[in-house]
Design an enzyme around this catalytic site. Structure first.
Site, short mmCIF file in Angstrom:
data_model
loop_
_atom_site.label_atom_id
_atom_site.label_comp_id
_atom_site.label_asym_id
_atom_site.label_seq_id
_atom_site.Cartn_x
_atom_site.Cartn_y
_atom_site.Cartn_z
N GLN A 135 0.83 -1.20 0.00
CA GLN A 135 0.00 0.00 0.00
C GLN A 135 0.87 1.26 0.00
OE1 GLN A 135 -3.61 0.38 0.21
NE2 GLN A 135 -2.94 2.42 -0.33
N ASP A 216 -6.81 6.00 7.48
CA ASP A 216 -7.17 4.59 7.27
C ASP A 216 -8.37 4.35 8.19
OD1 ASP A 216 -7.19 1.84 6.81
OD2 ASP A 216 -5.34 1.43 7.91
N ARG A 284 -2.16 0.99 -7.08
CA ARG A 284 -1.88 -0.33 -6.51
C ARG A 284 -1.48 -1.30 -7.62
NH1 ARG A 284 -3.85 -1.83 -1.70
NH2 ARG A 284 -2.14 -3.29 -1.93
N1 CP Z 1 -6.20 -0.80 0.58
C1 CP Z 1 -6.34 -2.14 0.50
O1 CP Z 1 -5.43 -2.93 0.76
O2 CP Z 1 -7.56 -2.52 0.06
P1 CP Z 1 -8.13 -4.01 0.06
O3 CP Z 1 -8.32 -4.41 1.49
O4 CP Z 1 -9.43 -3.91 -0.69
O5 CP Z 1 -7.15 -4.91 -0.61
N1 NVA Z 2 -5.76 -1.10 8.50
C1 NVA Z 2 -6.68 -1.72 7.59
C2 NVA Z 2 -6.18 -1.63 6.18
C3 NVA Z 2 -7.13 -2.12 5.15
C4 NVA Z 2 -6.59 -2.06 3.76
C5 NVA Z 2 -6.91 -3.16 7.99
O1 NVA Z 2 -5.96 -3.84 8.37
O2 NVA Z 2 -8.06 -3.62 7.91
#
Ligand code: CP
Ligand code: NVA
Length: 301
Positions: A135, A216, A284
């Site tokens: 990410q 986030d 991504r």
């Molecule tokens: N940002 C991210 O990793 O999204 P996903 O959980 O959809 O893969």
């Molecule tokens: N911090 C979040 C990121 C999701 C892409 C999780 O771990 O769910």
């Protein structure tokens, strides 16, 4: 002496040169998506083992693997014997004899590291409880496309600073030498830090003069039982217009997604800044290609 196998397990202990190589590849793959003839994964099969949900990471890796000439094999971790107690090391030994690389999304960072050790094939961390390194590479690609080199910039991370994404940001700050300010409530600051990072409970102070406001989710995967407690704790830790007013004029607003509107980010800001945020999501794909190509060690002409 043969060179050690490459893995991408996290930004902890990662290096600037490798990040720069991956980002340069990502930029080439993005600019020349249709024309590029590199097929570093030709004839290969790569497994994705996911024991947590995913939209962006799964789709971007599956598409990237195919566009780099390989085959993607998606495996729900709970459907494997792993889900019934077969040890990671045995799963790794089996896959290591059948596929050419593995991308893992799971809970414990140590599981990904153990897998890499026993499989003896390139292994990628597609998110653990500790880190989300793929990410952050796409995020840096996005920031540099839009506002130039990240070195020296001020990035403000608002919300759950103890989460995986924040932690990968902490490691990135030290490698690429930018200022990272984390703002979160008591009990939700990062357990890791370094001299490029400051942490506080003061969101306004964190946002002041920032080049990028980043957030986030308040409730990461696996922590759903804490939803109510977190909703109360994170009140005020939201990217909204009042907070954006503290940042630099033309500051970028980014979100790794999925977004929960009017929690970590206001609906209005998310919609106003959706172009940047979905450019970030698109990156991504390009960043994953950079990672996969870098792992393949195929020389770049
Ligand atoms: N940002 C991210 O990793 O999204 P996903 O959980 O959809 O893969
Ligand atoms: N911090 C979040 C990121 C999701 C892409 C999780 O771990 O769910």
């Amino acid at each position: 002496m043969s060179t050690p196998l490459r893995h991408f397990l996290g930004l902890k202990n990662f290096d600037e040169k490798s990040i720069r190589e991956i980002l340069a590849l990502a930029a080439r793959y993005k600019a020349e998506r249709k024309a590029i003839s590199w097929r570093p994964l030709a004839g290969q099969t790569w497994a994705l083992i996911f024991t947590k949900s995913s939209t962006r990471t799964r789709v971007s890796f599956e598409v990237a693997i195919r566009e780099l000439g390989g085959n993607a094999l998606f495996l729900n971790g709970n459907d494997l014997q792993l889900g019934r107690g077969e040890p990671i090391k045995d799963t790794a030994r089996v896959l290591g004899r059948m596929v050419h690389g593995t991308i893992i999304r799971t809970f414990a960072q140590s599981d990904v590291e153990e897998f890499a050790r026993y499989a003896q094939i390139p292994t990628v961390n597609a998110l653990t409880d500790d880190e989300h390194p793929c990410q952050i590479l796409a995020d840096i690609q996005t920031i540099e496309e839009k506002i130039g080199p990240i070195t020296g910039k001020k990035i403000a991370f608002i919300g759950d600073c103890a989460c995986n994404v924040a932690r990968s940001w902490v490691y990135a700050a030290e490698i690429l030498k930018f200022q990272l300010v984390l703002a979160g409530p008591d009990g939700y600051l990062s357990p890791v830090t370094n001299s490029f990072v400051t942490q506080s409970h003061d969101v306004k102070e964190a946002a002041r003069g920032a080049d990028v406001l980043y957030t986030d989710v308040w409730v990461s995967m696996g922590l759903e039982a804490e939803k109510a407690k977190r909703a109360a704790a994170f009140q005020g830790y939201q990217i909204n217009h009042a907070l954006l007013a503290e940042a630099k004029k033309n500051a970028l607003v980014l979100h790794c997604l999925p977004a929960y509107r009017d929690q970590e980010i206001s609906e209005k800001i998310l919609e106003e800044r959706q172009q940047d945020i979905f450019d970030q999501a698109e990156n991504r794909l390009h960043a994953q290609k950079g990672i996969l190509h870098w792992l393949s060690e195929l020389p770049v002409e």
